[in-house]
Design an enzyme around this catalytic site. Sequence first.
Site, PDB file in Angstrom:
ATOM      1  CG  PHE A 123      -1.895   1.035   1.378  1.00 55.03           C
ATOM      2  CD1 PHE A 123      -3.111   0.923   0.725  1.00 55.03           C
ATOM      3  CD2 PHE A 123      -1.665   2.143   2.178  1.00 55.03           C
ATOM      4  CE1 PHE A 123      -4.084   1.903   0.851  1.00 55.03           C
ATOM      5  CE2 PHE A 123      -2.629   3.137   2.314  1.00 55.03           C
ATOM      6  CZ  PHE A 123      -3.841   3.013   1.646  1.00 55.03           C
ATOM      7  N   GLY A 131       3.804  12.320   4.862  1.00 57.07           N
ATOM      8  CA  GLY A 131       3.563  11.217   5.794  1.00 57.07           C
ATOM      9  C   GLY A 131       2.232  11.452   6.464  1.00 57.07           C
ATOM     10  CD  GLU A 363      -1.938   0.402   8.517  1.00 57.02           C
ATOM     11  OE1 GLU A 363      -3.136   0.474   8.799  1.00 57.02           O
ATOM     12  OE2 GLU A 363      -1.412  -0.593   7.985  1.00 57.02           O
TER      13      GLU A 363
HETATM   14  C1  FAD Z   1       8.570   0.491   9.131  1.00 59.50           C
HETATM   15  C2  FAD Z   1       7.598   1.395   8.438  1.00 59.50           C
HETATM   16  C3  FAD Z   1       6.647   0.844   7.590  1.00 59.50           C
HETATM   17  C4  FAD Z   1       5.744   1.679   6.923  1.00 59.50           C
HETATM   18  N1  FAD Z   1       4.870   1.133   6.007  1.00 59.50           N
HETATM   19  C5  FAD Z   1       4.162   1.964   5.204  1.00 59.50           C
HETATM   20  C6  FAD Z   1       3.393   1.448   4.106  1.00 59.50           C
HETATM   21  O1  FAD Z   1       3.329   0.228   3.877  1.00 59.50           O
HETATM   22  N2  FAD Z   1       2.742   2.328   3.296  1.00 59.50           N
HETATM   23  C7  FAD Z   1       2.784   3.663   3.494  1.00 59.50           C
HETATM   24  O2  FAD Z   1       2.168   4.398   2.726  1.00 59.50           O
HETATM   25  N3  FAD Z   1       3.489   4.194   4.546  1.00 59.50           N
HETATM   26  C8  FAD Z   1       4.180   3.375   5.386  1.00 59.50           C
HETATM   27  N4  FAD Z   1       4.921   3.900   6.418  1.00 59.50           N
HETATM   28  C9  FAD Z   1       4.956   5.351   6.610  1.00 59.50           C
HETATM   29  C10 FAD Z   1       4.247   5.803   7.872  1.00 59.50           C
HETATM   30  O3  FAD Z   1       2.853   5.651   7.731  1.00 59.50           O
HETATM   31  C11 FAD Z   1       4.678   7.261   8.140  1.00 59.50           C
HETATM   32  O4  FAD Z   1       6.030   7.211   8.564  1.00 59.50           O
HETATM   33  C12 FAD Z   1       3.814   7.925   9.173  1.00 59.50           C
HETATM   34  O5  FAD Z   1       2.524   8.176   8.673  1.00 59.50           O
HETATM   35  C13 FAD Z   1       4.413   9.256   9.667  1.00 59.50           C
HETATM   36  O6  FAD Z   1       4.784  10.061   8.590  1.00 59.50           O
HETATM   37  P1  FAD Z   1       6.249  10.737   8.573  1.00 59.50           P
HETATM   38  O7  FAD Z   1       7.229   9.651   8.837  1.00 59.50           O
HETATM   39  O8  FAD Z   1       6.386  11.528   7.342  1.00 59.50           O
HETATM   40  O9  FAD Z   1       6.262  11.694   9.845  1.00 59.50           O
HETATM   41  P2  FAD Z   1       5.726  13.197   9.880  1.00 59.50           P
HETATM   42  O10 FAD Z   1       4.374  13.270   9.267  1.00 59.50           O
HETATM   43  O11 FAD Z   1       6.774  14.097   9.344  1.00 59.50           O
HETATM   44  O12 FAD Z   1       5.582  13.424  11.443  1.00 59.50           O
HETATM   45  C14 FAD Z   1       6.687  13.758  12.290  1.00 59.50           C
HETATM   46  C15 FAD Z   1       6.125  14.025  13.685  1.00 59.50           C
HETATM   47  O13 FAD Z   1       5.233  15.152  13.657  1.00 59.50           O
HETATM   48  C16 FAD Z   1       3.960  14.766  14.173  1.00 59.50           C
HETATM   49  N5  FAD Z   1       2.891  15.471  13.456  1.00 59.50           N
HETATM   50  C17 FAD Z   1       2.763  15.624  12.124  1.00 59.50           C
HETATM   51  N6  FAD Z   1       1.642  16.308  11.838  1.00 59.50           N
HETATM   52  C18 FAD Z   1       1.030  16.571  13.030  1.00 59.50           C
HETATM   53  C19 FAD Z   1      -0.176  17.230  13.410  1.00 59.50           C
HETATM   54  N7  FAD Z   1      -1.009  17.753  12.500  1.00 59.50           N
HETATM   55  N8  FAD Z   1      -0.464  17.312  14.720  1.00 59.50           N
HETATM   56  C20 FAD Z   1       0.366  16.777  15.656  1.00 59.50           C
HETATM   57  N9  FAD Z   1       1.522  16.135  15.350  1.00 59.50           N
HETATM   58  C21 FAD Z   1       1.844  16.041  14.068  1.00 59.50           C
HETATM   59  C22 FAD Z   1       3.881  13.254  13.952  1.00 59.50           C
HETATM   60  O14 FAD Z   1       2.945  12.647  14.831  1.00 59.50           O
HETATM   61  C23 FAD Z   1       5.318  12.847  14.239  1.00 59.50           C
HETATM   62  O15 FAD Z   1       5.517  12.749  15.635  1.00 59.50           O
HETATM   63  C24 FAD Z   1       5.775   3.066   7.139  1.00 59.50           C
HETATM   64  C25 FAD Z   1       6.729   3.610   8.018  1.00 59.50           C
HETATM   65  C26 FAD Z   1       7.640   2.797   8.641  1.00 59.50           C
HETATM   66  C27 FAD Z   1       8.679   3.428   9.530  1.00 59.50           C
END
Ligand code: FAD
Length: 379
Positions: A123, A131, A363
């Site tokens: 996905f 993210g 997720e």
């Molecule tokens: C091992 C692994 C497997 C994964 N598998 C998948 C997959 O199969 N498919 C897929 O599409 N994605 C996948 N992901 C991605 C995952 O869903 C994202 O890493 C996650 O959604 C967070 O996004 P980001 O890493 O860009 O963090 P960011 O969005 O940059 O967030 C950084 C920090 O800021 C906080 N933050 C951001 N916005 C807000 C807000 N509005 N209010 C309060 N706090 C906020 C977050 O909670 C976090 O603490 C995976 C990630 C990992 C590490």
Amino acid sequence: MNFTFSSEHKLIQETAKEFANNELLKGVIDRDENKTFPKDQIKMMGEMGFLGMMVDPKYGGGGMDTISYVLAMEEISKIDASCSVIMSVNNSLVCWGIEKFGSDAQKEKFLPKLARGNMIGAFCLSEPEAGSDATSQKTTAIDKGDHYLINGTKNWITNGSTASIYLVIAQTDVEKGHKGINAFIVEKDSAGITVGPRENKLGIRSSDTTSIMFSDVQVPKENRIGEDGFGFKFAMKTLEGGRIGIASQALGIASGAYELCLKYAQERKAFGKEIYKHQAISFMLADMATEIDCARLLCLKAAWQKDNNINYAEASSMAKLYCAEKAMKITTDAVQIHGGYGFVKEYHVERLMRDAKITQIYEGTSEIQKLVISRSILK
Ligand SMILES: Cc1cc2nc3c(=O)[nH]c(=O)nc-3n(C[C@H](O)[C@H](O)[C@H](O)COP(=O)(O)OP(=O)(O)OC[C@H]3O[C@@H](n4cnc5c(N)ncnc54)[C@H](O)[C@@H]3O)c2cc1C
């Protein structure tokens, strides 16, 4: 209210428990250490029906309810959370997404293979700069008449190098914002796809996480899921169910650690008695037992709402938030209960602690779950 499981539910729980103990436990430490993808284990899970549990039997699935899925996810996650994330993505994101929103042709073409584990899916929503803010899609899908042309990079994709198909979310019309986003089924052997190296992760190390680059990838029009512009809704709706899977994964990681602690606390002696006879330890166990019960009830409630066609967006976010936070706390305490032995690999709890962390991130992070819940209760 009825808090008892049916005989079918008990059978599924027992089968998953036996399978996890007999087939997943052996080698789990080595797979984690060496980042070895659990190829044989996933093959067996496919044969046993764990990869398409909720898919209609007419497409080769198990035709089970979400409660069954939660019970199986908990048992598999107690032993190997790398296997359970593969199971979760395939069941609740890929199979469910296609079965719920795909065309008949898409279902007939992909579901039988996915449900039996003859292929697994991925996905692809997250990007280097999208993210939590999933509306900031930079990947584009330009309408070229009979096909779309996809360009962009997806990040952190579970099953990235092992999947045969990708569900890809991409921006078709920037002007329309999130209403201009579409979802596509993209076959991995399409020209123009490059899979990045496997990430070297803190936890769920034997699962396969990669980036995926799309360069002028042609996707036939019939591979779009739903109406033009449905992609963002598709992703959000699919994640609502996915969160029940990840909540049960977190629940399983926590209950696996708790079961190891119960045993260890009755064997290990300090100051002339088993450590559970020290109140500091027995109270930690009491907290764990209570929190795990709450976590399980939240998972089952969200699953029950989904099975009964009751809106489950808030319930699945609550389950994911609570289970993930408790998994982190309980596994950290589990290392503490094991003392120095908890800090080494042989006792499993350090791995469970590392694996727990991701449940607070993927997720939708815990902060994003709070956003969903607060919007729901304050609307
Ligand atoms: C091992 C692994 C497997 C994964 N598998 C998948 C997959 O199969 N498919 C897929 O599409 N994605 C996948 N992901 C991605 C995952 O869903 C994202 O890493 C996650 O959604 C967070 O996004 P980001 O890493 O860009 O963090 P960011 O969005 O940059 O967030 C950084 C920090 O800021 C906080 N933050 C951001 N916005 C807000 C807000 N509005 N209010 C309060 N706090 C906020 C977050 O909670 C976090 O603490 C995976 C990630 C990992 C590490």
